[in-house]
Motif scaffolding. Structure first.
Motif, PDB file in Angstrom:
ATOM      1  N   GLN A  19       0.905  -1.125   0.036  1.00 51.40           N
ATOM      2  CA  GLN A  19      -0.069   0.039  -0.083  1.00 51.40           C
ATOM      3  C   GLN A  19       1.101   1.356   0.020  1.00 51.40           C
ATOM      4  O   GLN A  19       1.749   1.399   0.968  1.00 51.40           O
ATOM      5  CB  GLN A  19      -0.843   0.168   1.220  1.00 51.40           C
ATOM      6  CG  GLN A  19      -1.734   1.098   1.286  1.00 51.40           C
ATOM      7  CD  GLN A  19      -3.058   0.992   2.317  1.00 51.40           C
ATOM      8  OE1 GLN A  19      -3.884  -0.009   2.187  1.00 51.40           O
ATOM      9  NE2 GLN A  19      -2.872   1.600   3.479  1.00 51.40           N
ATOM     10  N   TYR A  20       0.584   2.258  -0.940  1.00 53.46           N
ATOM     11  CA  TYR A  20       1.373   3.263  -0.970  1.00 53.46           C
ATOM     12  C   TYR A  20       0.772   4.477  -0.344  1.00 53.46           C
ATOM     13  O   TYR A  20      -0.485   4.744  -0.662  1.00 53.46           O
ATOM     14  CB  TYR A  20       1.695   3.633  -2.492  1.00 53.46           C
ATOM     15  CG  TYR A  20       2.622   2.760  -3.283  1.00 53.46           C
ATOM     16  CD1 TYR A  20       4.123   2.766  -2.980  1.00 53.46           C
ATOM     17  CD2 TYR A  20       1.989   1.840  -4.092  1.00 53.46           C
ATOM     18  CE1 TYR A  20       4.821   2.064  -3.606  1.00 53.46           C
ATOM     19  CE2 TYR A  20       3.060   1.010  -4.709  1.00 53.46           C
ATOM     20  CZ  TYR A  20       4.375   1.166  -4.762  1.00 53.46           C
ATOM     21  OH  TYR A  20       5.225   0.250  -5.431  1.00 53.46           O
ATOM     22  N   ASP A  21       1.257   5.358   0.325  1.00 54.12           N
ATOM     23  CA  ASP A  21       0.900   6.440   0.981  1.00 54.12           C
ATOM     24  C   ASP A  21       1.000   7.528   0.090  1.00 54.12           C
ATOM     25  O   ASP A  21       2.096   7.969  -0.184  1.00 54.12           O
ATOM     26  CB  ASP A  21       1.363   6.681   2.284  1.00 54.12           C
ATOM     27  CG  ASP A  21       0.936   7.796   3.197  1.00 54.12           C
ATOM     28  OD1 ASP A  21      -0.033   8.566   2.640  1.00 54.12           O
ATOM     29  OD2 ASP A  21       1.353   8.404   4.134  1.00 54.12           O
ATOM     30  N   THR A  22      -0.049   7.971  -0.668  1.00 54.37           N
ATOM     31  CA  THR A  22      -0.020   9.300  -1.882  1.00 54.37           C
ATOM     32  C   THR A  22       0.063  10.736  -1.250  1.00 54.37           C
ATOM     33  O   THR A  22       0.119  11.442  -1.836  1.00 54.37           O
ATOM     34  CB  THR A  22      -0.711   9.015  -2.997  1.00 54.37           C
ATOM     35  OG1 THR A  22      -1.964   9.078  -2.416  1.00 54.37           O
ATOM     36  CG2 THR A  22      -0.488   7.715  -3.561  1.00 54.37           C
ATOM     37  N   GLY A  23      -0.516  10.745   0.305  1.00 51.82           N
ATOM     38  CA  GLY A  23      -0.510  12.087   0.779  1.00 51.82           C
ATOM     39  C   GLY A  23      -2.076  12.175   0.940  1.00 51.82           C
ATOM     40  O   GLY A  23      -2.577  12.230   1.891  1.00 51.82           O
ATOM     41  N   ALA A  24      -2.754  12.323  -0.272  1.00 51.91           N
ATOM     42  CA  ALA A  24      -4.091  12.591   0.029  1.00 51.91           C
ATOM     43  C   ALA A  24      -4.943  11.286   0.149  1.00 51.91           C
ATOM     44  O   ALA A  24      -6.031  11.328   0.976  1.00 51.91           O
ATOM     45  CB  ALA A  24      -4.719  12.818  -1.458  1.00 51.91           C
ATOM     46  N   SER A  25      -4.566  10.099  -0.172  1.00 57.88           N
ATOM     47  CA  SER A  25      -5.176   8.818   0.166  1.00 57.88           C
ATOM     48  C   SER A  25      -4.139   7.763  -0.023  1.00 57.88           C
ATOM     49  O   SER A  25      -3.262   7.917  -0.707  1.00 57.88           O
ATOM     50  CB  SER A  25      -6.427   8.692  -0.677  1.00 57.88           C
ATOM     51  OG  SER A  25      -5.925   8.536  -1.993  1.00 57.88           O
ATOM     52  N   ASP A  26      -4.248   6.494   0.557  1.00 50.71           N
ATOM     53  CA  ASP A  26      -3.673   5.436   0.472  1.00 50.71           C
ATOM     54  C   ASP A  26      -4.049   4.544  -0.750  1.00 50.71           C
ATOM     55  O   ASP A  26      -5.253   4.600  -1.172  1.00 50.71           O
ATOM     56  CB  ASP A  26      -3.602   4.389   1.736  1.00 50.71           C
ATOM     57  CG  ASP A  26      -3.210   4.973   3.033  1.00 50.71           C
ATOM     58  OD1 ASP A  26      -2.311   5.951   2.554  1.00 50.71           O
ATOM     59  OD2 ASP A  26      -3.367   4.634   3.919  1.00 50.71           O
ATOM     60  N   VAL A  27      -3.182   4.147  -1.658  1.00 53.30           N
ATOM     61  CA  VAL A  27      -3.333   3.113  -2.776  1.00 53.30           C
ATOM     62  C   VAL A  27      -2.767   1.671  -2.640  1.00 53.30           C
ATOM     63  O   VAL A  27      -1.619   1.563  -2.441  1.00 53.30           O
ATOM     64  CB  VAL A  27      -2.561   4.187  -3.950  1.00 53.30           C
ATOM     65  CG1 VAL A  27      -2.862   2.913  -5.115  1.00 53.30           C
ATOM     66  CG2 VAL A  27      -3.098   5.360  -4.319  1.00 53.30           C
ATOM     67  N   LEU A  28      -3.564   0.872  -2.822  1.00 52.16           N
ATOM     68  CA  LEU A  28      -3.379  -0.584  -2.414  1.00 52.16           C
ATOM     69  C   LEU A  28      -3.029  -0.995  -3.883  1.00 52.16           C
ATOM     70  O   LEU A  28      -3.714  -1.190  -4.690  1.00 52.16           O
ATOM     71  CB  LEU A  28      -4.640  -1.230  -2.087  1.00 52.16           C
ATOM     72  CG  LEU A  28      -4.400  -2.756  -1.759  1.00 52.16           C
ATOM     73  CD1 LEU A  28      -3.268  -2.840  -0.849  1.00 52.16           C
ATOM     74  CD2 LEU A  28      -5.695  -3.449  -1.269  1.00 52.16           C
ATOM     75  N   ALA A  29      -1.582  -1.310  -4.188  1.00 52.43           N
ATOM     76  CA  ALA A  29      -1.197  -1.654  -5.449  1.00 52.43           C
ATOM     77  C   ALA A  29      -1.279  -3.200  -5.640  1.00 52.43           C
ATOM     78  O   ALA A  29      -1.580  -3.566  -6.660  1.00 52.43           O
ATOM     79  CB  ALA A  29       0.250  -1.229  -5.437  1.00 52.43           C
ATOM     80  N   VAL A  30      -0.787  -4.059  -4.678  1.00 51.59           N
ATOM     81  CA  VAL A  30      -0.799  -5.320  -4.639  1.00 51.59           C
ATOM     82  C   VAL A  30      -1.676  -5.819  -3.494  1.00 51.59           C
ATOM     83  O   VAL A  30      -1.332  -5.318  -1.920  1.00 51.59           O
ATOM     84  CB  VAL A  30       0.556  -5.724  -4.719  1.00 51.59           C
ATOM     85  CG1 VAL A  30       0.708  -7.475  -4.393  1.00 51.59           C
ATOM     86  CG2 VAL A  30       1.310  -5.513  -6.006  1.00 51.59           C
ATOM     87  N   GLN A  31      -2.352  -6.981  -3.477  1.00 52.81           N
ATOM     88  CA  GLN A  31      -3.272  -7.303  -2.382  1.00 52.81           C
ATOM     89  C   GLN A  31      -3.136  -8.792  -2.254  1.00 52.81           C
ATOM     90  O   GLN A  31      -3.421  -9.717  -3.340  1.00 52.81           O
ATOM     91  CB  GLN A  31      -4.693  -7.117  -2.719  1.00 52.81           C
ATOM     92  CG  GLN A  31      -5.622  -7.429  -1.566  1.00 52.81           C
ATOM     93  CD  GLN A  31      -7.005  -7.025  -1.810  1.00 52.81           C
ATOM     94  OE1 GLN A  31      -7.468  -7.031  -2.869  1.00 52.81           O
ATOM     95  NE2 GLN A  31      -7.832  -6.725  -0.663  1.00 52.81           N
ATOM     96  N   GLN A  32      -2.345  -9.434  -1.133  1.00 53.56           N
ATOM     97  CA  GLN A  32      -2.334 -10.862  -0.954  1.00 53.56           C
ATOM     98  C   GLN A  32      -1.860 -11.666  -1.808  1.00 53.56           C
ATOM     99  O   GLN A  32      -2.448 -12.542  -2.182  1.00 53.56           O
ATOM    100  CB  GLN A  32      -3.475 -11.209  -0.024  1.00 53.56           C
ATOM    101  CG  GLN A  32      -3.977 -10.338   1.163  1.00 53.56           C
ATOM    102  CD  GLN A  32      -5.429 -10.721   1.792  1.00 53.56           C
ATOM    103  OE1 GLN A  32      -6.087 -11.208   1.005  1.00 53.56           O
ATOM    104  NE2 GLN A  32      -5.478 -10.682   2.877  1.00 53.56           N
ATOM    105  N   VAL A  33      -0.835 -11.293  -2.387  1.00 56.78           N
ATOM    106  CA  VAL A  33      -0.296 -12.032  -3.453  1.00 56.78           C
ATOM    107  C   VAL A  33       0.469 -13.345  -2.640  1.00 56.78           C
ATOM    108  O   VAL A  33       1.481 -13.040  -1.985  1.00 56.78           O
ATOM    109  CB  VAL A  33       0.547 -11.523  -4.469  1.00 56.78           C
ATOM    110  CG1 VAL A  33       1.394 -12.212  -5.402  1.00 56.78           C
ATOM    111  CG2 VAL A  33      -0.402 -10.509  -5.311  1.00 56.78           C
ATOM    112  N   SER A  34       0.338 -14.507  -3.295  1.00 58.64           N
ATOM    113  CA  SER A  34       1.147 -15.451  -2.735  1.00 58.64           C
ATOM    114  C   SER A  34       1.667 -16.533  -4.094  1.00 58.64           C
ATOM    115  O   SER A  34       0.830 -16.787  -5.051  1.00 58.64           O
ATOM    116  CB  SER A  34       0.427 -16.640  -1.947  1.00 58.64           C
ATOM    117  OG  SER A  34       0.001 -16.095  -0.589  1.00 58.64           O
TER     118      SER A  34
END
Length: 260
Positions: A19-34
């Motif tokens: 999850q990237y913190d872009t300042g205005a909001s957090d952006v979930l780039a990758v989710q629970q990858v195995s």
């Protein structure tokens, strides 16, 4: 079964999220990858733009750290693997120094490690031959075509003899003819080096032609949608691109994209 050897994956991810913190909001780039990748395997990370392919590659290389989850490289942490120089990375752009000759671009990592000049020169000759540029070592990058520059970048990534080669859409800026030719040349190089390759692409045909397996990622946020085995025999040939089996694989992968 008793007596069966336990093989440690070369690359292993368990429930990795970023999850990237872009300042205005957090952006979930990758989710629970195995995922697990075997030593010496050639795999592609395939998906549309913005699905987290490059993020996954950067996580493997320890260029960024995951928000959650676990990453192991041959049983080590990603950081330990990076410090042990297990990686070679080829980016979308060759990132060569125009004022350095081709052979000096290739040996730059060795120079930074303090390797003696004679050894660097010998290694440059070996790598130039490996990538088919043995007559261009004294040229400058600006004198080469885009495809040749990318071959120089591959040679430089191999200079430290990495166990893992990470490639982030290295041929995306090339025309289709050059791209297909370099696909073949990359497989020829890989057949000699036999390291583990993780290749990022948004091209379904490219992923099929190159890979043992294709990891299909869903649109944003990136999740592992499916894993497709590529049963085409090796060595891969240009003729395979026109075979019924090739087109069936294209259709099968296209059907697996979520939200399409």
């Amino acid at each position: 079964m008793a007596g069966t050897a336990i093989t440690i994956p070369e690359i292993q991810m368990e429930q990795v999220s970023m999850q990237y913190d872009t300042g205005a909001s957090d952006v979930l780039a990758v989710q629970q990858v195995s995922l697990k990748i075997a030593k010496g395997e050639f795999v592609s990370l395939l998906g549309p733009s913005g699905c987290g392919k490059t993020t996954l590659l950067r996580l493997m290389a320890d260029l960024i750290q995951p928000t959650s989850g676990m990453i192991k490289i041959a049983g080590q942490s990603a950081r330990e693997a990076r410090l042990a120089q297990k990686y070679g990375i080829v980016f979308q752009n060759p990132v060569l120094y125009d004022w350095r000759k081709v052979k000096d671009n290739i040996t730059l990592p060795l120079e930074m490690m303090g390797v003696q000049k004679a050894r660097r020169s010998k290694k440059a000759e070996e790598l130039l031959e490996l990538v088919g540029l043995q007559d261009f070592g004294s040229q400058y990058p600006w004198q080469l075509s885009g495809g040749m520059q990318q071959r120089v970048a591959i040679a430089r990534a191999l200079s430290m003899e990495p166990e893992i080669l990470l490639m982030d859409e290295p041929f995306s800026a090339l025309d289709e003819f050059s791209r297909e030719r370099l696909n073949e040349e990359l497989l020829l190089i890989w057949s000699k080096v036999k390291n583990t390759v993780v290749f990022v692409t948004h091209s379904i045909p490219e992923s099929i032609f190159l890979s043992d397996r294709v990891f299909v990622l869903s649109p944003h946020p990136g999740r592992l949608s499916s894993v497709v085995e590529i049963p085409l025999p090796r060595p891969r040939t240009q003729e395979m691109r026109n075979s019924p089996e090739f087109f069936q694989l294209i259709a099968a992968i296209r059907d697996r994209f979520e939200g399409v």
